[in-house]
Design a protein around this motif. Sequence first.
Motif, PDB file in Angstrom:
ATOM      1  N   THR A 213       0.865  -1.192   0.000  1.00 31.59           N
ATOM      2  CA  THR A 213       0.000   0.000   0.000  1.00 31.59           C
ATOM      3  C   THR A 213       0.893   1.230   0.000  1.00 31.59           C
ATOM      4  O   THR A 213       2.045   1.171   0.421  1.00 31.59           O
ATOM      5  CB  THR A 213      -0.891   0.048   1.261  1.00 31.59           C
ATOM      6  N   LEU A 348      -9.240  12.200   4.054  1.00 35.67           N
ATOM      7  CA  LEU A 348      -8.429  11.094   3.536  1.00 35.67           C
ATOM      8  C   LEU A 348      -9.124  10.519   2.311  1.00 35.67           C
ATOM      9  O   LEU A 348     -10.316  10.215   2.359  1.00 35.67           O
ATOM     10  CB  LEU A 348      -8.285  10.007   4.618  1.00 35.67           C
ATOM     11  N   LYS A 349      -8.392  10.373   1.231  1.00 35.46           N
ATOM     12  CA  LYS A 349      -8.985   9.868  -0.024  1.00 35.46           C
ATOM     13  C   LYS A 349      -8.311   8.556  -0.392  1.00 35.46           C
ATOM     14  O   LYS A 349      -7.086   8.514  -0.594  1.00 35.46           O
ATOM     15  CB  LYS A 349      -8.758  10.876  -1.162  1.00 35.46           C
ATOM     16  N   LEU A 350      -9.118   7.517  -0.482  1.00 35.41           N
ATOM     17  CA  LEU A 350      -8.588   6.193  -0.812  1.00 35.41           C
ATOM     18  C   LEU A 350      -8.820   5.889  -2.287  1.00 35.41           C
ATOM     19  O   LEU A 350      -9.927   6.075  -2.796  1.00 35.41           O
ATOM     20  CB  LEU A 350      -9.285   5.132   0.057  1.00 35.41           C
ATOM     21  N   LEU A 360      -3.523   5.924  -0.470  1.00 34.93           N
ATOM     22  CA  LEU A 360      -4.273   6.834   0.402  1.00 34.93           C
ATOM     23  C   LEU A 360      -3.604   8.199   0.350  1.00 34.93           C
ATOM     24  O   LEU A 360      -2.399   8.312   0.596  1.00 34.93           O
ATOM     25  CB  LEU A 360      -4.263   6.314   1.845  1.00 34.93           C
ATOM     26  N   ALA A 376      -7.003   6.969  11.694  1.00 30.34           N
ATOM     27  CA  ALA A 376      -8.034   6.946  10.646  1.00 30.34           C
ATOM     28  C   ALA A 376      -7.442   6.455   9.325  1.00 30.34           C
ATOM     29  O   ALA A 376      -8.083   5.690   8.590  1.00 30.34           O
ATOM     30  CB  ALA A 376      -8.637   8.346  10.484  1.00 30.34           C
ATOM     31  N   ALA A 377      -6.211   6.872   9.036  1.00 31.06           N
ATOM     32  CA  ALA A 377      -5.558   6.457   7.782  1.00 31.06           C
ATOM     33  C   ALA A 377      -5.360   4.943   7.770  1.00 31.06           C
ATOM     34  O   ALA A 377      -5.649   4.262   6.777  1.00 31.06           O
ATOM     35  CB  ALA A 377      -4.220   7.176   7.639  1.00 31.06           C
ATOM     36  N   MET A 380      -8.356   2.892   7.129  1.00 28.13           N
ATOM     37  CA  MET A 380      -8.788   2.839   5.731  1.00 28.13           C
ATOM     38  C   MET A 380      -7.978   1.852   4.900  1.00 28.13           C
ATOM     39  O   MET A 380      -8.496   1.237   3.980  1.00 28.13           O
ATOM     40  CB  MET A 380      -8.731   4.240   5.109  1.00 28.13           C
ATOM     41  N   ILE A 381      -6.680   1.704   5.232  1.00 29.24           N
ATOM     42  CA  ILE A 381      -5.885   0.774   4.395  1.00 29.24           C
ATOM     43  C   ILE A 381      -5.774  -0.621   5.016  1.00 29.24           C
ATOM     44  O   ILE A 381      -5.302  -1.548   4.360  1.00 29.24           O
ATOM     45  CB  ILE A 381      -4.485   1.338   4.046  1.00 29.24           C
ATOM     46  N   GLU A 382      -6.251  -0.773   6.252  1.00 33.34           N
ATOM     47  CA  GLU A 382      -6.135  -2.075   6.938  1.00 33.34           C
ATOM     48  C   GLU A 382      -6.698  -3.243   6.112  1.00 33.34           C
ATOM     49  O   GLU A 382      -6.076  -4.310   6.058  1.00 33.34           O
ATOM     50  CB  GLU A 382      -6.817  -1.997   8.314  1.00 33.34           C
TER      51      GLU A 382
END
Length: 515
Positions: A213, A348-350, A360, A376-377, A380-382
């Motif tokens: 990622t 945050l934009k994924l 991200l 929070a970041a 989102m990528i977890e």
Amino acid sequence: MRQMPADTSVVPYDIAVIGGGINGCGIARDASGRGWSVFLAEKGDLASATSSASTKLIHGGLRYLEYYEFRLVREALMERETLWRIAPHIIWPLRFVLPHHKGLRPAWLLRLGLFMYDHLGGRKLLPATRTVHLRHDPSGAPLKSDYTLGFEYSDCWVEDSRLVVLNAKDAAGRGAVIAPHTCCLNGVREDGLWVLTLRDELTGDITTVRARTLVNAAGPWVADVLNSALHKNTSAAVRLVKGSHIVVPKLYDHDRCYIFQNPDRRIFFAIPYEQDFTLIGTTDLDFDGDPSQVSASEDEIAYLCKAANDYFNVPVTQESVVWTYSGVRPLYDDGASEAQAATRDYVLKLDAPMDSPALLSIYGGKITTSRRLAEAALAMIEPHLPPAKRKAGWTGEEPLPGGNFPVNGFDDQVRAIALRYPFLPMSLARRLVRAYGTLAHTLLGDATSMADLGKMFGAGLSEAEVKYLVRHEWATTAADIVWRRTKLGLRLSKAEIADLDTYLQTNRSSMLAKN
Ligand SMILES: Cc1cc2nc3c(=O)[nH]c(=O)nc-3n(C[C@H](O)[C@H](O)[C@H](O)COP(=O)(O)OP(=O)(O)OC[C@H]3O[C@@H](n4cnc5c(N)ncnc54)[C@H](O)[C@@H]3O)c2cc1C
């Protein structure tokens, strides 16, 4: 302390981060503590951009209440005591005096705002708001006699660039590879991974790193990285807003700050700074230049002097300015008409199209909310990562390097250093504990005299401290040391800084080799 990217052609990193400001380093710390492998590329020194140019407040942001930013204010207020607990050496409470200005916001509105400020954010340690009668309170003495009523409330101070480096140091201690002076030139998705092309800005060497990622935490360059390095051709929603500060010889003797209202409805701060100075800022101006070339204009300096002169008895003149610094806020563009009204919240934009590695991008945010932004970041990528070894939230519990002492334990730490190293002048003992906390012992080692600390560069900066900064905090140049790891640039002469630079050029490699 310089790690080169490992060859990851076989085993990719879980997360690659572009940007070594507070957001990139905060994410690297949290992610590595949760068991993910992390690589962070920073094209300059850590915190060399916006994260060393802030007003240095861990604050809820009283004025954001006027823009109904309740979520941001609440989260930021709650962070004050959390961050103070994990880094009591570089973060400490401050009391802010807000004078009522006849003709601007009415006193009842200020009191109402401060009532909300006191109650929105789970305050346990910081004292509450009180009314101040400026004719009788010492905080009124430096102010013009027109100001008779004020309110005093709590927020905190942070050594912003040290917060960044301590997050990076903690991340590195947990296995992250932190690579300052490493520019990400290009990134492409290939065989289910991100492949990044990196240039070592000190040697010119080109390397490649692979990761599952990618986090774009490039601050003011977030759109530039998206468009130039990652070939996304998006019209990224970033609004660059410049802010400048001036530093003058200290205007008053007490330890409280002022938050002043300006007739243009902006607010600005006057803050005791580095013992002998007052820091005044900031401005809010839309910016479309190169963020690496940002500096305070004559107009901004004049604006801040004039604003201060409306309040202080002692004149603040352009001639009294000893230093200025400027930074660019990489705000999310929410379409607000005025720069000061643009949201300070983070967005945050994924970008994770089916089966392709996630990207991200981070917009906006505050130093204050960077720990929560990191959580929070990662949330989102977890889903795009192997299972974490630890739950979110640990970063608010474990101290940053050197911060393993109680919030009210600073004086005890200074006493302990003074006892073990009785030859140190008290002011130096205090400065070292403020900067390094319990790690001041590591820096001083077995020294039994000032001579044991080696060459002195001026203003109490010793060879032992320089070596520590090179070996343990990625310092490379004199500017890294005198403007970001410390603020000794305010006290050292140009010749002394040049001497430090020459010393580093000659000795840095051997210092790293002996590490
Ligand atoms: C004037 C001013 C006052 C402020 N005051 C406060 C305050 O009092 N309290 C508060 O909480 N917040 C404050 N802020 C906000 C806060 O400073 C910022 O939100 C925060 O520093 C942004 O951090 P960042 O990591 O996103 O950006 P940065 O610190 O700018 O980090 C981004 C990094 O990315 C690197 N980079 C860019 N492109 C590449 C590339 N291609 N390869 C490798 N690296 C790259 C850059 O060199 C840079 O170091 C203030 C901001 C300003 C400007």
